[in-house]
Write a protein that holds these residues in place. Structure first.
Motif, short mmCIF file in Angstrom:
data_model
loop_
_atom_site.label_atom_id
_atom_site.label_comp_id
_atom_site.label_asym_id
_atom_site.label_seq_id
_atom_site.Cartn_x
_atom_site.Cartn_y
_atom_site.Cartn_z
N LEU A 126 8.76 8.46 3.01
CA LEU A 126 8.81 7.50 2.40
C LEU A 126 10.27 6.78 1.79
N SER A 127 11.16 7.87 1.58
CA SER A 127 12.50 7.53 1.07
C SER A 127 13.19 6.82 2.03
N ARG A 128 12.79 6.95 3.36
CA ARG A 128 13.49 6.13 4.43
C ARG A 128 12.61 4.96 4.97
N ASP A 129 11.92 4.51 4.25
CA ASP A 129 10.72 3.47 4.42
C ASP A 129 11.66 2.08 4.92
N ALA A 130 11.12 1.14 5.66
CA ALA A 130 11.78 0.01 5.84
C ALA A 130 11.77 -0.94 4.42
N ASP A 131 10.88 -0.80 3.72
CA ASP A 131 10.74 -1.63 2.54
C ASP A 131 11.55 -1.04 1.43
N ASP A 132 12.51 -2.23 0.95
CA ASP A 132 13.15 -1.89 0.05
C ASP A 132 12.80 -1.03 -1.42
N ALA A 133 11.42 -1.91 -1.72
CA ALA A 133 10.84 -1.48 -2.88
C ALA A 133 10.43 0.05 -2.80
N VAL A 134 9.59 0.31 -1.34
CA VAL A 134 8.92 1.58 -1.28
C VAL A 134 10.14 2.70 -1.23
N GLU B 39 13.10 2.41 -2.77
CA GLU B 39 13.81 2.66 -4.20
C GLU B 39 12.90 3.90 -4.94
N TRP B 40 11.56 3.65 -5.04
CA TRP B 40 10.64 4.41 -5.67
C TRP B 40 10.43 5.75 -5.18
N ALA B 41 10.32 5.79 -3.87
CA ALA B 41 10.53 7.21 -3.42
C ALA B 41 11.77 7.99 -3.77
N THR B 42 12.88 7.23 -3.75
CA THR B 42 14.06 7.81 -3.84
C THR B 42 14.08 8.36 -5.33
N PHE B 43 13.67 7.62 -6.01
CA PHE B 43 13.57 7.85 -7.82
C PHE B 43 12.45 9.01 -8.05
N ALA B 44 11.52 8.98 -7.38
CA ALA B 44 10.72 10.11 -7.68
C ALA B 44 11.25 11.45 -6.78
N LEU B 45 12.05 11.32 -6.02
CA LEU B 45 12.66 12.48 -5.43
C LEU B 45 13.81 12.95 -6.41
N VAL C 213 0.96 -1.30 -0.17
CA VAL C 213 0.10 -0.07 0.02
C VAL C 213 0.85 1.11 0.10
N ARG C 214 2.00 1.20 0.79
CA ARG C 214 2.71 2.35 0.91
C ARG C 214 3.77 2.55 -0.61
N PHE C 215 3.77 1.48 -1.14
CA PHE C 215 4.38 1.43 -2.52
C PHE C 215 3.28 2.20 -3.50
N ARG D 50 20.57 8.87 1.16
CA ARG D 50 20.50 7.43 0.31
C ARG D 50 21.84 7.14 -0.24
N LEU D 51 22.79 7.84 -0.33
CA LEU D 51 24.21 7.47 -0.66
C LEU D 51 24.91 6.29 0.04
N SER D 52 24.46 6.17 1.03
CA SER D 52 25.20 5.01 1.96
C SER D 52 24.29 3.65 1.79
N GLU D 53 23.44 3.70 1.10
CA GLU D 53 22.54 2.68 0.70
C GLU D 53 23.57 1.15 0.40
N ALA D 54 23.07 0.07 0.91
CA ALA D 54 23.58 -0.99 0.32
C ALA D 54 23.05 -1.75 -0.82
N HIS D 55 21.74 -0.91 -0.94
CA HIS D 55 20.67 -1.42 -2.22
C HIS D 55 21.48 -0.76 -3.49
N VAL D 56 22.04 -1.32 -4.40
CA VAL D 56 22.77 -0.36 -5.40
C VAL D 56 21.39 0.40 -6.13
N LYS D 57 20.51 -0.23 -6.38
CA LYS D 57 19.43 0.65 -7.13
C LYS D 57 19.00 2.09 -6.41
N ILE D 58 18.97 1.80 -5.22
CA ILE D 58 18.59 3.08 -4.44
C ILE D 58 19.81 4.15 -4.42
N ARG D 59 20.86 3.41 -4.01
CA ARG D 59 22.08 4.39 -4.05
C ARG D 59 22.32 4.98 -5.44
#
Length: 277
Positions: free
Chosen positions: A153-161, A163-169, A130-132, A188-197
């Motif tokens: 939402l760019s700080r959300d616990a869920d990776d997909a949420v 990622e897409w919030a960071t993309f929108a920003l 739903v948050r996504f 978000r620069l310190s993210e281990a998730h490469v797409k979010i980073r």
């Protein structure tokens, strides 16, 4: 016997087919896309009626159909009519899958402020899907309240949420460039998730924020480099990154490398070489 192609089905048959399988069933989505393309009053009336159905799946599919109905030629008046049908249903919806469909539909229908309060009220919903959907709905808004919600939402616990919030920003950075937005991307620069980073790198590079140079250099020096990273190098237009990009070009294997990555890499090299002349 093979099923007839979607274009040959009646509207009743297409609506029935939208209910087959799970939420992401390919056949169901082909039927939804055909209804989008077919459009017209009959399809609208059926989708609007489904929004009031006792079946959560029908309510969700009604929203899926409405989201891009008549996408080729829909006036503001028609979009307003779609929202008139969707918003009362969203206000009372409790089913998570239907909420996802309805919130995402608001994103497809554009930045009508009538939809904003409903989206904001759901940004802390316990269901990550739903948050996504809320992120999808908010992504079309160029509004301070929507921006604040996307930052949250760019700080959300869920990776997909996240990622897409960071993309929108990142995609909004040039037209809604604020210190708070930039700080959210820096976070978000310190993210281990490469797409979010990568989305954060690209967003900061697009607004030429100098803080992105060294983190981007470290990424390009590392073993895992993505299309987003080389797009960020191109957007930043700092020629000191050119040797690192050339190194990746030398390491490219035409058979094994992702064609999208190769195309982005070669384009970034071309741009930086042009700037270095």
């Amino acid at each position: 016997m093979d099923s007839p192609p979607e274009a040959d089905l009646s509207t009743d048959e297409l609506f029935a087919r939208t209910l087959q399988g799970g939420e992401e069933d390919e056949g169901a989505w082909r039927a939804i896309w055909q209804l989008h393309y077919r459009g017209g009053e009959e399809v609208f009336q059926r989708a609007a009626a489904w929004l009031q159905s006792p079946s959560p799946k029908e309510r969700g599919r009604g929203a899926n159909v409405l989201s891009q109905l008549d996408f080729r030629h829909r006036s503001r008046e028609r979009i307003a009519r779609f929202l008139d049908a969707l918003l009362p249903a969203l206000a009372k919806e409790q089913d998570a899958a239907a909420l996802v469909a309805m919130t995402a539909a608001l994103g497809h229908l554009g930045a009508d402020r009538r939809g904003l309060p409903a989206l904001l009220s759901l940004r802390e919903h316990p269901n990550a899907q739903v948050r996504f959907g809320v992120v999808m709905g908010l992504s079309r808004f160029r509004d301070a309240q929507a921006l604040q919600a996307l930052i949250q939402l760019s700080r959300d616990a869920d990776d997909a949420v996240r990622e897409w919030a960071t993309f929108a920003l990142g995609s909004q950075a040039r037209e809604m460039d604020t210190p708070e937005l930039r700080e959210a991307l820096v976070d978000r620069l310190s993210e281990a998730h490469v797409k979010i980073r990568g989305e954060a790198l690209l967003g900061l590079a697009l607004c030429k924020d100098a803080r992105v140079l060294e983190p981007l250099r470290r990424v390009l020096e590392g073993p895992v480099v993505t299309t987003l990273d080389v797009e960020a190098a191109q957007a930043l237009e700092d020629v000191s990154l050119l040797p690192l990009l050339l190194g990746h070009r030398e390491a490219c294997d035409e058979e094994d490398d992702d064609p999208e990555f190769r195309a982005a890499l070669f384009e970034a090299i071309h741009v930086l070489e042009s700037l270095s002349r």
